[in-house]
Design an enzyme around this catalytic site. Structure first.
Site, PDB file in Angstrom:
ATOM      1  N   ASP A  90      20.825 -14.844 -34.110  1.00 58.24           N
ATOM      2  CA  ASP A  90      19.667 -14.654 -33.236  1.00 58.24           C
ATOM      3  C   ASP A  90      20.095 -14.324 -31.800  1.00 58.24           C
ATOM      4  O   ASP A  90      19.898 -15.102 -30.869  1.00 58.24           O
ATOM      5  CB  ASP A  90      18.787 -15.907 -33.253  1.00 58.24           C
ATOM      6  N   GLU A  91      20.688 -13.151 -31.650  1.00 52.64           N
ATOM      7  CA  GLU A  91      21.048 -12.615 -30.340  1.00 52.64           C
ATOM      8  C   GLU A  91      20.368 -11.269 -30.138  1.00 52.64           C
ATOM      9  O   GLU A  91      20.011 -10.585 -31.096  1.00 52.64           O
ATOM     10  CB  GLU A  91      22.556 -12.421 -30.234  1.00 52.64           C
ATOM     11  N   TYR A  92      20.248 -10.885 -28.862  1.00 51.73           N
ATOM     12  CA  TYR A  92      19.788  -9.540 -28.483  1.00 51.73           C
ATOM     13  C   TYR A  92      18.368  -9.210 -28.942  1.00 51.73           C
ATOM     14  O   TYR A  92      17.973  -8.045 -28.954  1.00 51.73           O
ATOM     15  CB  TYR A  92      20.761  -8.456 -28.988  1.00 51.73           C
TER      16      TYR A  92
END
Length: 313
Positions: free
Chosen positions: A173-175
Site C-alpha cells: 500500500d504505497e503510492y
C-alpha cells in the site's frame, strides 16, 4: 500509468529514525481459465531447512528467472523460496469511478510468457507471487467504500492468479495518493473486506503483506481481524530490523529486510543471524538483478541455512 521503480532512500531513512526512536494450491477462481499447474518440485527443494527466503524482483528492469539461479552449495536447495513479481498496480478508472487491476507492459510480458518466465521457477519449487502497488491515481486497498467494490477487486486479483498460474498476491500500500481524482480517504472497513474476499477466493494460495501504508494499520473491523488470513508479513525498510505489527506467529514474519547490492554484506549477515537467533521464519530481500550476487546471497544463506550460495547463469 506504469508503476515506478521502487526507491527506498526515503523509506530507509524513515526506518532508521524510527529504529532510533503457502503451499502452492490448485484452487481455481470463477471467471478465469486456470493455467496448468507446474510439475512437482525436485527433492532438493523440499530438503532445505530454515527460514523462508523472499526475493522481490523489479520486472521493469530484471528477469524473474534470476531467483532460480542461486542454489545452496551444501545440498543444492534453492537459495530463494518465494519470488515476487514487482509490480502490478491498483489503478483508478475516472469514468467508471472504480479501481481496477493494471499490468504495465513489463508485468504483462512476464504473465503472457509464464511458460518461460514463471513455470521454470515453480518447477524448481519456488513460489511466484504477484505484488500489487498503488499508482498515484487515488485508488488503494484502504479506500473501497463498500464490501461489494472491495470484493470485485479481490476477484480481479484472484482471477489473475488462476489465469496465469501464480502462487498468490502480495499487498503493497504505497503510492496510492488517496484523494486523487476525487477518491475517498482510507477507512477502517476497506482492507478487511478486501482481504476477507481474497482469502475466500483462494484459500490455498499465498497472501502476503508488505507492512506499510494505511491498509497495514487497518486489519480489524466490525469484530473481524484479518491478520490470520495472511501467510506472511514483512518489514518494508531495507537494511533494518523491525517486527511487523500483525498478529502472526514468528514463523510467518520477516523483521529483517535487505536490498541486494545496497545493504552491506555484513548487515545482510547480521540480520540473517538475528532472524535465526530470535526464531523468525522469513527473510526478505529486494531488487535481485541479473548480476552475479553470490557474495550478497551467501551472506544470508550461510546464516540461515549453513551453506554458501552457488550462482548458475
Amino acid at each position: 500509468m506504469s508503476n515506478p521503480v521502487r526507491t527506498r532512500v526515503r523509506t530507509a531513512a524513515l526506518a532508521l529514525s524510527a529504529a532510533a526512536a503457502l503451499a502452492l494450491g490448485t484452487t481455481t477462481t470463477t471467471g478465469a481459465t486456470a493455467a496448468p499447474a507446474p510439475g512437482p518440485a525436485p527433492a532438493s527443494a523440499a530438503a532445505k531447512q530454515g527460514p523462508t527466503s523472499v526475493a522481490y524482483i523489479e520486472v521493469n528492469n530484471h528477469s524473474m528467472l534470476n531467483a532460480g539461479k542461486y542454489t545452496l552449495a551444501d545440498g543444492g536447495g534453492n537459495a530463494f523460496d518465494v519470488a515476487v513479481i514487482f509490480a502490478a498496480n491498483i489503478n483508478y478508472d475516472t469514468g467508471a469511478k472504480k479501481a481496477y487491476l493494471h499490468f504495465n507492459e513489463n508485468v504483462q510480458r512476464v504473465l503472457d510468457n509464464a511458460a518461460t518466465e514463471i513455470r521454470p521457477l515453480q518447477q524448481k519449487g519456488i513460489k511466484v507471487v504477484l505484488s500489487v502497488l498503488g499508482n498515484h491515481q487515488g485508488a488503494g486497498f484502504a479506500n473501497f467504500t463498500s464490501q461489494q467494490t472491495a470484493s470485485a477487486f479481490a476477484k480481479e486479483m484472484s482471477d489473475a492468479v488462476a489465469k496465469y498460474g501464480l502462487d498468490g498476491i502480495d499487498f503493497d500500500d504505497e503510492y496510492a495518493e488517496y484523494g486523487q481524482n476525487g477518491t475517498a480517504q482510507p477507512n477502517d472497513s476497506s482492507f478487511v473486506h478486501l482481504v476477507t474476499a481474497l482469502r475466500a477466493n483462494m484459500p490455498n494460495k499465498i497472501i502476503s503483506l508488505y507492512n506499510i501504508g494505511p491498509a497495514a494499520s487497518r486489519l480489524s473491523y466490525g469484530g473481524v481481524d484479518v491478520s490470520s488470513k495472511f501467510d506472511y508479513a514483512w518489514n518494508p525498510y531495507y537494511g533494518t530490523w523491525q517486527v511487523p505489527g500483525i498478529g502472526l506467529p514468528k514463523s510467518r514474519l520477516s523483521p529483517a529486510a535487505v536490498e541486494i547490492g545496497r545493504t552491506s554484506p555484513s548487515t545482510v549477515a547480521s540480520l540473517a543471524r538475528r532472524t535465526v537467533d530470535e526464531g523468525y521464519g522469513v527473510y526478505l530481500t529486494y531488487n535481485l538483478d541479473g548480476s552475479d550476487r553470490t557474495a550478497d546471497v551467501s551472506a544470508f544463506t550461510r546464516e540461515l541455512y549453513g551453506s554458501d550460495a552457488v550462482y548458475t547463469p
